[in-house]
Design a protein around this motif. Structure first.
Motif, mmCIF file in Angstrom:
data_model
loop_
_atom_site.group_PDB
_atom_site.id
_atom_site.type_symbol
_atom_site.label_atom_id
_atom_site.label_comp_id
_atom_site.label_asym_id
_atom_site.label_seq_id
_atom_site.Cartn_x
_atom_site.Cartn_y
_atom_site.Cartn_z
ATOM 1 N N SER A 1 -5.605 4.948 16.271
ATOM 2 C CA SER A 1 -5.076 3.690 15.880
ATOM 3 C C SER A 1 -4.652 3.884 14.596
ATOM 4 O O SER A 1 -5.059 4.348 13.725
ATOM 5 N N GLU A 2 -3.451 3.394 14.231
ATOM 6 C CA GLU A 2 -2.730 3.051 13.145
ATOM 7 C C GLU A 2 -3.579 2.219 11.890
ATOM 8 O O GLU A 2 -3.509 2.412 10.862
ATOM 9 N N GLU A 3 -4.614 1.615 12.601
ATOM 10 C CA GLU A 3 -5.587 0.969 11.688
ATOM 11 C C GLU A 3 -6.544 1.616 10.906
ATOM 12 O O GLU A 3 -7.166 1.487 9.967
ATOM 13 N N TYR A 4 -6.718 3.025 11.560
ATOM 14 C CA TYR A 4 -7.615 3.829 10.940
ATOM 15 C C TYR A 4 -6.942 5.204 10.569
ATOM 16 O O TYR A 4 -6.452 5.655 11.263
ATOM 17 N N HIS A 5 -6.934 5.480 8.923
ATOM 18 C CA HIS A 5 -6.194 6.336 8.452
ATOM 19 C C HIS A 5 -7.081 7.930 8.552
ATOM 20 O O HIS A 5 -7.333 8.579 7.512
ATOM 21 N N CYS A 6 -7.242 8.060 9.837
ATOM 22 C CA CYS A 6 -8.166 9.217 10.022
ATOM 23 C C CYS A 6 -7.552 9.972 11.056
ATOM 24 O O CYS A 6 -7.698 9.573 12.324
ATOM 25 N N VAL A 7 -7.124 11.315 11.058
ATOM 26 C CA VAL A 7 -6.597 12.211 12.088
ATOM 27 C C VAL A 7 -7.902 13.274 12.628
ATOM 28 O O VAL A 7 -8.669 13.616 11.897
ATOM 29 N N LEU A 8 -8.148 13.140 13.782
ATOM 30 C CA LEU A 8 -9.145 13.895 14.393
ATOM 31 C C LEU A 8 -8.867 14.883 15.348
ATOM 32 O O LEU A 8 -7.398 15.032 15.485
ATOM 33 N N GLY A 9 -9.508 15.733 15.761
ATOM 34 C CA GLY A 9 -9.320 16.553 17.009
ATOM 35 C C GLY A 9 -9.573 15.950 18.250
ATOM 36 O O GLY A 9 -10.340 15.151 18.247
ATOM 37 N N MET A 10 -9.084 16.473 19.576
ATOM 38 C CA MET A 10 -9.492 16.341 20.621
ATOM 39 C C MET A 10 -11.046 16.354 20.616
ATOM 40 O O MET A 10 -11.701 17.547 20.182
ATOM 41 N N TYR A 11 -12.044 15.424 21.283
ATOM 42 C CA TYR A 11 -13.301 15.392 21.011
ATOM 43 C C TYR A 11 -14.302 15.063 22.270
ATOM 44 O O TYR A 11 -13.903 14.498 23.120
ATOM 45 N N ILE A 12 -15.600 15.193 21.922
ATOM 46 C CA ILE A 12 -16.502 14.464 22.836
ATOM 47 C C ILE A 12 -17.417 13.639 21.553
ATOM 48 O O ILE A 12 -17.611 14.036 20.511
#
Length: 298
Positions: free
Chosen positions: A111-122
Motif C-alpha cells: 500500500s502507498e500508505e506504508y513506505h516499506c518495500v518487501l519481497g514476496m513472503y510468508i
C-alpha cells in the motif's frame, strides 16, 4: 489508490514464488529441529484444497515462541541466500508486529500508505505463553490491540485520498491522533514496540499450559490449551508436505466454523492490498513510487 489484481499467469507465478519461500522455511526448520505449523487460511487450503485457497494470496505459518527466537538467531548467523527474515525491530518503516520470511530478489509494495518495500513472503505468527485465567487473557488482548493500533498508525503515511475520506466521515479524532504520532514516528514506533514486546513476553511459553497467538485476528478464540499444538502430522500443500496440528479440525472450527464449506462467491476474494509487484528483481521504495506515479499519469 492504485491496486494490482493478481490473476491469470501472474497468479500462477505469485503462488509459485510464495510456495518456494515456504519450501525454504520448511527446510530451515527441519535442518535445525524447529517446530512450525501451517495456519489459519493456509491450513484450510491444505485440508480443503491441498494447497493455497484459489482466491487467497498469502501463506501463514505459526511457531512456538522458543522456536521463533531460535529462527531469528539462525537467520542472523547463517547464509540464507535469496531469502531473509524481516520484522518490526530491524526493518525501517515495517508496519506489522509480526515477522515474514521474504524472497529478497522480488519487490512488493502492499500500500502507498506504508513506505516499506518487501519481497514476496510468508507470514510467521507466534504462539506465546498466557495465563490460564481467561479474564487475565482478555486484559492482555485489550492492551495488545491498543498498542498494535498505535504502532500501525505511527508507521502509516496517510495519502490525501484517505485524509479526505476520514474528513468526510467526520473521523477528526483519528486524524488528530495520526498527525500527533507522525511528528516523531521513530520515537513512537519504538515506544509502542516496547509495549508490545513486554506483553508478548509476559508469560513463559514452556511453563504455560495456555497459549495465545498475537496479533489476535480471532479475539479470545486465540487463547487455547497448549495441548492442542503439541502434536503434529504432515499433509500435502502445493508441491510440498507441511506440518499441521494433529487437532487441526478442532482449531479450524474454533476460528472459522464449518471451514469445509466454501464461502459465498462474493466473498471469494483476497483481503490484501497490492500496490506494486515485480517478481524479477528488488527495487527501492523510490523506484517503485516513481513507477506508480508514472502509471497514474498514463
Amino acid at each position: 489508490m492504485r491496486q494490482v489484481v493478481v490473476q491469470g499467469e501472474l497468479r500462477k507465478q505469485w503462488n509459485e514464488c510464495i510456495t518456494d519461500v515456504l519450501r525454504f522455511f520448511i527446510e530451515l526448520c527441519k535442518e535445525h529441529g524447529l517446530r512450525y505449523f501451517i495456519a489459519y487460511g493456509s491450513a484450510i487450503g491444505a485440508i480443503r484444497h491441498k494447497g493455497i485457497i484459489p482466491w487467497d494470496d498469502d501463506i501463514d505459518v505459526v511457531m512456538p515462541r522458543p522456536d521463533f527466537e531460535r529462527l531469528k538467531e539462525i537467520c542472523a548467523t547463517v547464509d540464507t541466500g535469496k531469502y531473509e527474515l524481516i520484522g518490526p525491530y530491524d526493518t525501517p518503516n515495517y508496519y506489522l508486529p509480526f515477522a515474514k520470511m521474504c524472497n529478497k530478489e522480488t519487490t512488493l509494495l502492499e500500500s502507498e500508505e506504508y513506505h516499506c518495500v518487501l519481497g514476496m513472503y510468508i507470514d510467521i505468527f507466534i504462539y506465546d505463553g498466557m495465563s490460564d485465567d481467561i479474564d487475565v487473557a482478555r486484559r492482555y488482548l485489550k492492551r495488545y490491540c491498543k498498542y498494535w493500533h498505535r504502532f500501525t498508525v505511527a508507521s502509516s503515511y496517510y495519502p490525501w485520498e484517505k485524509i479526505k475520506m476520514k474528513l468526510k466521515r467526520g473521523e477528526i479524532k483519528d486524524l488528530i491522533h495520526y498527525w500527533l504520532l507522525s511528528l516523531n514516528r521513530g520515537y513512537f514506533r519504538k515506544r509502542f514496540l516496547s509495549k508490545l514486546h513486554s506483553i508478548v513476553h509476559a508469560f513463559d511459553y514452556d511453563s504455560s499450559q495456555t497459549i495465545i497467538k498475537y496479533p489476535p485476528g480471532y479475539d479470545e478464540r486465540e487463547v487455547i490449551p497448549k495441548t492442542m499444538v503439541e502434536e503434529s502430522i504432515e499433509v500435502p500443500f502445493e508441491t510440498l508436505n507441511v506440518s499441521i496440528q494433529k487437532e487441526y479440525d478442532a482449531l479450524l472450527r474454533r476460528y472459522f466454523g464449518d471451514y469445509m464449506t466454501f464461502p459465498p462467491e462474493q466473498e471469494q476474494h483476497s483481503h490484501h492490498l497490492i500496490a506494486y509487484i515485480n517478481l524479477e528483481k528488488r527495487e527501492s521504495y523510490e523506484e517503485v513510487m516513481a513507477k506508480i506515479k508514472s502509471l497514474k499519469k498514463n
